[in-house]
Design a protein around this motif. Structure first.
Motif, PDB file in Angstrom:
ATOM      1  N   TRP A  22      -7.097   6.775  -1.011  1.00 20.01           N
ATOM      2  CA  TRP A  22      -7.026   5.531  -1.783  1.00 20.01           C
ATOM      3  C   TRP A  22      -7.060   5.837  -3.271  1.00 20.01           C
ATOM      4  O   TRP A  22      -7.819   6.705  -3.716  1.00 20.01           O
ATOM      5  CB  TRP A  22      -8.216   4.620  -1.452  1.00 20.01           C
ATOM      6  N   GLU A  30       3.484   5.197  -7.961  1.00 17.50           N
ATOM      7  CA  GLU A  30       2.977   4.414  -6.835  1.00 17.50           C
ATOM      8  C   GLU A  30       3.930   4.497  -5.638  1.00 17.50           C
ATOM      9  O   GLU A  30       3.490   4.601  -4.485  1.00 17.50           O
ATOM     10  CB  GLU A  30       2.767   2.966  -7.253  1.00 17.50           C
ATOM     11  N   ALA A  65       2.956   6.031  -2.007  1.00 16.02           N
ATOM     12  CA  ALA A  65       3.112   5.241  -0.782  1.00 16.02           C
ATOM     13  C   ALA A  65       3.868   6.032   0.278  1.00 16.02           C
ATOM     14  O   ALA A  65       3.529   5.969   1.475  1.00 16.02           O
ATOM     15  CB  ALA A  65       3.823   3.933  -1.095  1.00 16.02           C
ATOM     16  N   ARG A  66       4.869   6.784  -0.137  1.00 14.04           N
ATOM     17  CA  ARG A  66       5.633   7.595   0.826  1.00 14.04           C
ATOM     18  C   ARG A  66       4.763   8.655   1.473  1.00 14.04           C
ATOM     19  O   ARG A  66       5.048   9.103   2.588  1.00 14.04           O
ATOM     20  CB  ARG A  66       6.815   8.262   0.124  1.00 14.04           C
ATOM     21  N   THR A  98      -2.565   4.850  -0.562  1.00 12.58           N
ATOM     22  CA  THR A  98      -2.507   3.441  -0.931  1.00 12.58           C
ATOM     23  C   THR A  98      -3.136   3.202  -2.290  1.00 12.58           C
ATOM     24  O   THR A  98      -4.247   3.665  -2.551  1.00 12.58           O
ATOM     25  CB  THR A  98      -3.234   2.576   0.117  1.00 12.58           C
ATOM     26  N   ARG A 122       4.379  -4.565   2.949  1.00 12.86           N
ATOM     27  CA  ARG A 122       4.460  -4.367   1.502  1.00 12.86           C
ATOM     28  C   ARG A 122       3.330  -3.461   1.032  1.00 12.86           C
ATOM     29  O   ARG A 122       2.373  -3.204   1.756  1.00 12.86           O
ATOM     30  CB  ARG A 122       4.313  -5.694   0.762  1.00 12.86           C
ATOM     31  N   THR A 123       3.430  -3.040  -0.221  1.00 14.60           N
ATOM     32  CA  THR A 123       2.291  -2.393  -0.854  1.00 14.60           C
ATOM     33  C   THR A 123       1.254  -3.461  -1.192  1.00 14.60           C
ATOM     34  O   THR A 123       1.593  -4.651  -1.313  1.00 14.60           O
ATOM     35  CB  THR A 123       2.705  -1.692  -2.157  1.00 14.60           C
TER      36      THR A 123
END
Length: 402
Positions: free
Chosen positions: A300, A314, A318-319, A323, A377-378
Motif C-alpha cells: 500500500w 500510480e 497498479a500493474r 494500491t 477502478r483504482t
C-alpha cells in the motif's frame, strides 16, 4: 485497468501575484464556491506553480464532497467549495515571513469574502495566524463566519480546540495524522493483515507525517523508516517514534543526536525501498515518479501529502498490484476536523475528535475501496466517482459557482 480521461472544469478564479520586494510569486486558485465560500490551505515551497495549486484546489473540491453525507441527519457542517494557495519560496529563507505577510495582505479581499485557509506544506498554523494578523485579517477562516449560527461560540470552540495538547503535540497537528493512520488501518483490515505484523516507512516527520507516525506506532505497526530533508533514518527492528518526534525542529528535521546504535542513516530516497507493507509519503508533492516507483515493494502507498504520487507512477504501481490510497481520501481528516469543530459537530476535546475522525475515515475508506473493487477502478478513480455523485446533490441543495 483503464479509466476514461475527463478534463476537469476550469476553476472559478486563478491568479498569480508577484511580491514587489523579492520577486517571489504566489498563487490562488478557487476551484468552485459552495454557499459562496471555498476551503483550502496555503503552502510555501520553492518551485510551487500555478498548475500545482490548481490541482490541489480541485482536490479540495473532491475532499469536501467526499465528506458530504446527504442522508445524515443532525450534522451542522455542510461542505464548502475547494480552493488552494501557494507561494514559490523556501520557508527557511529569512525573507519568507515577509513574503507571507505581503501575500496575505494582497489576498485579503478573497480571504475576507470567499476563501478560508490555514496551514499546509512549509507553514504552521501559528505562523499563518501571526502573519494574517499582521496583514490586517480578523482570521484566515473569516469568510465562513456568515454561515455560522453562533459566530462567537464557534470561534471560541475552535480556539479552545487549538489549545488542546496530547502528549506535547497540539490537537490541530494530530487530527490529520489520526485520519491517515485510520485509513492505513482500514486498508490493512480489509486485506486481513494484523496491525502487529505490518511495517511502515514514511517520508516526512512534520505536522502530518509526525502525527501519522505516532498513531501508527501506537496502533502496533512497526515504523521502520522515516525521511526528512537530511536523509532517511531506518531500523528494521523499529524506530523510537516518540524520541524522533521530540527531537524535531519546526520544519520536521530530526536531530541525529538522538539516534540509537541500531538506527541507520541512509540517502533521502531510501524510504521508498524499505521492506514494509505500507509507504506513507507525507512531505512533498510529486515524490513518487515513474522511475523511483520501480523500487517500491510495499503493498500500500497511502498519500498523507497532497499529490505525492504522479499519475504515470500510480498506473505502473497498479500493474504491479500495489494500491495507492489517494490524498483526497487519506489526508482529508484535517480539513474535516476544522469544520466539524467550527460548526459544532464535535467539541474541543481530543477523545471526541479522534473518535469522530476514526468513524468518518473508516466509513469513507470502506466506501471508496468497495467502489473500486466493484467498478474495477483504482481507489483514486473510485473516490472521484463518489465525489462526482455527490457534487450535483450539493449543487441542487446549496448552489455553487464555478
Amino acid at each position: 485497468m483503464t479509466t476514461p480521461t475527463v478534463s476537469p472544469p476550469a476553476p472559478l478564479i486563478s491568479l498569480t501575484w508577484t511580491d514587489h520586494a523579492t520577486g517571489h510569486q504566489g498563487h490562488l486558485v478557487v476551484d468552485r464556491l459552495v454557499r459562496g465560500v471555498s476551503s483550502g490551505g496555503l503552502r510555501m515551497r520553492p518551485g510551487c506553480t500555478l498548475e500545482e495549486v490548481a490541482g490541489l484546489a480541485r482536490g479540495m473540491t473532491m475532499k469536501e464532497a467526499l465528506h458530504f453525507d446527504a442522508d445524515r441527519t443532525g450534522a451542522r457542517y455542510i461542505p464548502l467549495g475547494g480552493a488552494k494557495g501557494g507561494i514559490d519560496c523556501d520557508p527557511r529563507d529569512p525573507a519568507a515571513y515577509g513574503v507571507l505577510v505581503r501575500y496575505l495582505r494582497a489576498m485579503r479581499p478573497y480571504i475576507e469574502s470567499i476563501w478560508t485557509t490555514g496551514e499546509d506544506l512549509g507553514l504552521s498554523q501559528d505562523l499563518v495566524d501571526r502573519a494574517a494578523a499582521e496583514a490586517g485579517l480578523v482570521s484566515t477562516v473569516q469568510a465562513v463566519y456568515p454561515l455560522l449560527e453562533d459566530e462567537a461560540g464557534a470561534r471560541r470552540r475552535l480556539a479552545d480546540a487549538f489549545a488542546v495538547e496530547v502528549d506535547g503535540i497540539g490537537l490541530d497537528e494530530l487530527a490529520g495524522g489520526c485520519g491517515v493512520a485510520e485509513a492505513v488501518l482500514a486498508a490493512l483490515d480489509r486485506d486481513g493483515v494484523a496491525h502487529g505484523d505490518a511495517r511502515v516507512a514514511l517520508q516526512g516527520l512534520g505536522t502530518m507525517g509526525g502525527a501519522s507516525a505516532r498513531f501508527l506506532s501506537r496502533a502496533g505497526l512497526r515504523v521502520v523508516a522515516v525521511a526528512d530533508i537530511k536523509g532517511t533514518i531506518a531500523n528494521p527492528a523499529g524506530l523510537d517514534v516518540e524520541a524522533l518526534l521530540a527531537a524535531r525542529d519546526a520544519h520536521g528535521t530530526v536531530d541525529r543526536g538522538v539516534l540509537r546504535p541500531g538506527d541507520r542513516e541512509l540517502p533521502a530516497d531510501a524510504w521508498l525501498v524499505q521492506d514494509a507493507e505500507v509507504l506513507v509519503p507525507a512531505a512533498v508533492s510529486y515524490a513518487v515518479d515513474a522511475a523511483n516507483q520501480a523500487g517500491i515493494t510495499a503493498r500500500w502507498v497511502v498519500e498523507a501529502a497532497n499529490m505525492p504520487v504522479l499519475p504515470e507512477a500510480e498506473a505502473l504501481l497498479a500493474r504491479r498490484g500495489i494500491t495507492v490510497l489517494p490524498d483526497v481520501v487519506a489526508n482529508s481528516g484535517t480539513n474535516a476536523w476544522w469544520w466539524w469543530t467550527l460548526f459544532g459537530d464535535i467539541g474541543a476535546d481530543a477523545d471526541e475528535a479522534f473518535a469522530h475522525i476514526r468513524r468518518s475515515m473508516r466509513a469513507l475508506v470502506g466506501l471508496v475501496l468497495a467502489r473500486a473493487e466493484a467498478d474495477g477502478r483504482t481507489p483514486r478513480a473510485a473516490a472521484h466517482a463518489v465525489a462526482a455523485d455527490r457534487l450535483p446533490v450539493m449543487a441542487e441543495r446549496f448552489g455553487w459557482y464555478r
